[in-house]
Design an enzyme around this catalytic site. Sequence first.
Site, PDB file in Angstrom:
ATOM      1  CG  HIS A 189      -6.646   0.366  -0.852  1.00  0.00           C
ATOM      2  ND1 HIS A 189      -6.591  -0.802   0.000  1.00  0.00           N
ATOM      3  CD2 HIS A 189      -7.782   0.214  -1.413  1.00  0.00           C
ATOM      4  CE1 HIS A 189      -7.591  -1.545  -0.108  1.00  0.00           C
ATOM      5  NE2 HIS A 189      -8.618  -0.927  -0.968  1.00  0.00           N
TER       6      HIS A 189
ATOM      7  CB  CYS B 102      -0.907   0.124   1.086  1.00  0.00           C
ATOM      8  SG  CYS B 102      -0.253  -0.033   2.836  1.00  0.00           S
TER       9      CYS B 102
ATOM     10  CG  HIS C  31      -4.143  -0.279   4.441  1.00  0.00           C
ATOM     11  ND1 HIS C  31      -3.407  -1.265   3.348  1.00  0.00           N
ATOM     12  CD2 HIS C  31      -5.184   0.021   3.613  1.00  0.00           C
ATOM     13  CE1 HIS C  31      -4.030  -1.379   2.317  1.00  0.00           C
ATOM     14  NE2 HIS C  31      -5.184  -0.635   2.546  1.00  0.00           N
TER      15      HIS C  31
END
Length: 172
Positions: free
Chosen positions: A144, A74, A128
């Site tokens: 993402h 990510c 993340h």
Amino acid sequence: MKRFAFLLLIVIFFTACKSTSPIVTSKKGAPKEKLSRSEKRKTNQLAEQLIDAAADNLGVKYKYAGTTRAGYDCSGLIYTIFNAENITLPRNSLQQSKIGVVLNPKKDQAQKGDLIFFKTNKNREINHVGIVIEATDDEIKFIHSSTSKGVIISSTKEPYYQKTFVQINRVL
């Protein structure tokens, strides 16, 4: 007279040492300075270019520590697309979450090109990141790299991301 000259020297010294550049802080929810129309246009254009670059990678598989089309994690995806526009970001999502202005807790302030962060691990720290591609009052869509599906578009309406959402940062 010596005392006067000494005081004058001290005053000159302290005024000469005054910083001429403002200190930039990232206070939560701090409004961005007013931008001119041309600056807003350039920022919006840059946001679109970043989103297009991220979208060009849809379907690329997930690869731990990946920063190429052979695979992205990510933060590697975000790092790579920003780097292509000569914007240097840290390499991992936790460090990326410390850049820019934190807009949280108001999701309604999110704009295209903002970074969106999540805590999806047991350590309960940010791990993340994605880039906002669309924001409405009740939903944020973002690109993402997920561990299971690679580079995809997701939404904060999905229960998993609703539960793990932490913050949004404006970096442009």
